[in-house]
Design a protein around this motif. Structure first.
Motif, mmCIF file in Angstrom:
data_model
loop_
_atom_site.group_PDB
_atom_site.id
_atom_site.type_symbol
_atom_site.label_atom_id
_atom_site.label_comp_id
_atom_site.label_asym_id
_atom_site.label_seq_id
_atom_site.Cartn_x
_atom_site.Cartn_y
_atom_site.Cartn_z
ATOM 1 N N ARG A 136 29.060 21.092 30.898
ATOM 2 C CA ARG A 136 27.693 21.421 30.484
ATOM 3 C C ARG A 136 27.179 22.635 31.239
ATOM 4 O O ARG A 136 26.565 23.534 30.645
ATOM 5 C CB ARG A 136 26.783 20.219 30.723
ATOM 6 N N LYS A 137 27.431 22.673 32.550
ATOM 7 C CA LYS A 137 26.939 23.809 33.337
ATOM 8 C C LYS A 137 27.650 25.089 32.930
ATOM 9 O O LYS A 137 27.026 26.157 32.847
ATOM 10 C CB LYS A 137 27.131 23.533 34.828
ATOM 11 N N ARG A 138 28.944 25.005 32.674
ATOM 12 C CA ARG A 138 29.661 26.204 32.224
ATOM 13 C C ARG A 138 29.091 26.715 30.902
ATOM 14 O O ARG A 138 28.960 27.923 30.691
ATOM 15 C CB ARG A 138 31.158 25.907 32.058
ATOM 16 N N ALA A 139 28.738 25.794 30.020
ATOM 17 C CA ALA A 139 28.224 26.201 28.713
ATOM 18 C C ALA A 139 26.846 26.842 28.805
ATOM 19 O O ALA A 139 26.451 27.602 27.907
ATOM 20 C CB ALA A 139 28.175 25.001 27.778
ATOM 21 N N ASN A 140 26.132 26.542 29.882
ATOM 22 C CA ASN A 140 24.739 27.004 29.995
ATOM 23 C C ASN A 140 24.517 28.057 31.068
ATOM 24 O O ASN A 140 23.374 28.357 31.414
ATOM 25 C CB ASN A 140 23.826 25.806 30.257
ATOM 26 N N THR A 141 25.585 28.598 31.604
ATOM 27 C CA THR A 141 25.457 29.662 32.608
ATOM 28 C C THR A 141 26.314 30.844 32.203
ATOM 29 O O THR A 141 27.303 30.698 31.492
ATOM 30 C CB THR A 141 25.873 29.169 34.011
ATOM 31 N N ARG A 142 25.929 32.006 32.680
ATOM 32 C CA ARG A 142 26.617 33.231 32.299
ATOM 33 C C ARG A 142 26.863 34.099 33.529
ATOM 34 O O ARG A 142 26.397 33.804 34.628
ATOM 35 C CB ARG A 142 25.786 34.004 31.268
ATOM 36 N N ALA A 143 27.590 35.153 33.315
ATOM 37 C CA ALA A 143 27.822 36.147 34.359
ATOM 38 C C ALA A 143 27.486 37.522 33.800
ATOM 39 O O ALA A 143 27.507 37.725 32.573
ATOM 40 C CB ALA A 143 29.277 36.101 34.822
ATOM 41 N N GLU A 144 27.185 38.453 34.684
ATOM 42 C CA GLU A 144 26.842 39.809 34.266
ATOM 43 C C GLU A 144 27.543 40.816 35.163
ATOM 44 O O GLU A 144 27.794 40.558 36.347
ATOM 45 C CB GLU A 144 25.336 40.034 34.318
ATOM 46 N N VAL A 145 27.863 41.953 34.584
ATOM 47 C CA VAL A 145 28.518 43.049 35.310
ATOM 48 C C VAL A 145 27.784 44.345 35.003
ATOM 49 O O VAL A 145 27.382 44.588 33.864
ATOM 50 C CB VAL A 145 30.003 43.172 34.919
ATOM 51 N N PHE A 146 27.615 45.166 36.023
ATOM 52 C CA PHE A 146 27.024 46.493 35.866
ATOM 53 C C PHE A 146 27.927 47.491 36.580
ATOM 54 O O PHE A 146 28.439 47.224 37.667
ATOM 55 C CB PHE A 146 25.625 46.545 36.462
ATOM 56 N N GLY A 147 28.143 48.633 35.951
ATOM 57 C CA GLY A 147 28.916 49.686 36.590
ATOM 58 C C GLY A 147 28.258 51.033 36.429
ATOM 59 O O GLY A 147 27.618 51.309 35.402
ATOM 60 N N GLU A 148 28.402 51.870 37.451
ATOM 61 C CA GLU A 148 27.889 53.242 37.402
ATOM 62 C C GLU A 148 28.925 54.161 38.023
ATOM 63 O O GLU A 148 29.440 53.887 39.109
ATOM 64 C CB GLU A 148 26.568 53.345 38.146
ATOM 65 N N ALA A 149 29.236 55.241 37.320
ATOM 66 C CA ALA A 149 30.164 56.241 37.828
ATOM 67 C C ALA A 149 29.486 57.603 37.792
ATOM 68 O O ALA A 149 28.645 57.867 36.930
ATOM 69 C CB ALA A 149 31.437 56.265 36.988
ATOM 70 N N TRP A 150 29.866 58.471 38.741
ATOM 71 C CA TRP A 150 29.224 59.780 38.767
ATOM 72 C C TRP A 150 30.120 60.826 39.424
ATOM 73 O O TRP A 150 31.046 60.507 40.177
ATOM 74 C CB TRP A 150 27.869 59.725 39.457
ATOM 75 N N ASP A 151 29.817 62.073 39.071
ATOM 76 C CA ASP A 151 30.381 63.229 39.761
ATOM 77 C C ASP A 151 29.213 64.073 40.261
ATOM 78 O O ASP A 151 28.083 63.566 40.356
ATOM 79 C CB ASP A 151 31.336 64.017 38.852
ATOM 80 N N ALA A 152 29.440 65.320 40.577
ATOM 81 C CA ALA A 152 28.380 66.148 41.159
ATOM 82 C C ALA A 152 27.246 66.426 40.192
ATOM 83 O O ALA A 152 26.113 66.710 40.615
ATOM 84 C CB ALA A 152 28.973 67.468 41.661
#
Length: 341
Positions: free
Chosen positions: A264-280
């Protein structure tokens, strides 16, 4: 294909076995002790084997691929990898441990000679983050810096907790100018723009400081999650105590009693990912939402098993094996468009 789940009596190993049966797969279930593996195999109607890792070679001779789920992987992966190289068996695991990624990455030539794939990190550690890293690298080939952040809901399993106990004694790691460097946990803080909204996160040691470097070649990588600001200072003070063998034994004994999230807990919880890449001159970012981390792991492993025979031999990351868009194939994953910032 004949394949095996080793550590099938563990929390994640069992999830993989159960989902495999639902999808019509018939893996061999294995672990160190028959008393723990046999009841699970009987309940699922699957073949089972019991053996110590020192005996792995004899039990892999007729197996095409093994999903190694018995951690902490710093102590178990080497023996299983050696057995796989000798028996020409594809190797997958669900580690998130930096040093394990580093050591398996060094076996690339050996894997090519054996004609097999070595794929550590085939679960939440590190499929979503590795694919985000590759997506960002494709969007900005000149990137010199990469930040990856994640948050998870639903709690941890005993295995994850034991690994965290070991990591707490070591401290943080980053990739700087191509080299791994030790830092304190939370040495950097920033805002991560998840799909659900902005969150303050602090730096932690996560597998991508190894895998994302191999996947993208970006020389400066830091990984983040939600970390209380005081944790870094506390880690520095207590690290010598945490490193003591008796403290590690006691802490791992307590960790072993941790129960992973129920269905039940697995069905009602989530995960999130954020990424940022950069140069000059330019910054790009991308965010994704996934199901519960353990649910994603089971799904990801099964899809990886289905694709493993089509991957060029060698040591791989998820995105080098299956491409940056592999994460889009997983159930319930939503990927935002790459955004120029």
């Amino acid at each position: 294909m004949t394949w095996m789940v080793y550590g099938a009596n563990g929390y994640t190993g069992r999830l993989i076995a159960e989902l495999a049966v639902k999808r019509g797969e018939r893996p061999i279930l294995a672990g160190r002790t028959r008393e723990k593996v046999e009841p699970i195999a009987d309940a699922l109607g699957l073949e089972h084997r019991a053996f110590d890792l020192s005996q792995a070679q004899a039990h892999l001779e007729d197996v095409d691929a093994v999903v190694h789920c018995a951690g902490p992987f710093a102590h178990t992966s080497t023996a299983m990898v050696e057995a796989c190289l000798k028996t020409r068996t594809h190797y997958l695991d669900i580690t998130g441990e930096i040093d394990v990624f580093e050591s398996i990455g060094l076996r690339d030539i050996d894997a090519r000679r054996a004609g097999i794939v070595l794929l550590p990190g085939a679960g939440f550690d590190v499929v979503p983050t590795d694919c985000v890293a590759a997506i960002l690298k494709n969007a900005l080939p000149t990137a010199t810096h990469l930040d990856l952040a994640f948050v998870v809901g639903g709690g941890a399993s005993a295995g994850t907790t034991k690994t965290s106990v070991e990591a707490a004694a070591v401290g943080g790691r980053i990739r700087e100018n191509g080299d791994l460097r030790s830092v304190r946990i939370g040495h950097r803080r920033r805002t991560a723009y998840f799909r659900s909204g902005p969150r303050e996160v602090g730096s932690i040691p996560w597998g991508d400081v190894s895998t994302a470097y191999r996947s993208t070649g970006i020389p400066n990588i830091t990984t983040f999650t939600i970390v209380p600001g005081v944790l870094g200072q506390l880690q520095q003070v207590f690290a010598p105590v945490l490193q003591a063998p008796i403290v590690q034994r006691v802490a791992k004994s307590v960790a072993g009693k941790v129960k992973g999230p129920d269905e039940r807990k697995r069905a009602n919880t989530r995960a999130e990912v954020f990424g940022e890449a950069w140069d000059a001159q330019t910054k790009v970012e991308c965010a994704i939402t996934t199901p519960n981390a353990y649910s994603l792991t089971a799904d990801s492993v099964l899809r990886a098993i289905g694709k493993i025979n089509g991957v060029a031999p060698g040591s791989h990351t998820p995105s080098s094996a299956f491409g940056a868009d592999f994460v889009r194939e997983l159930d319930g994953v939503v990927v935002s468009e790459v955004r120029l910032t």
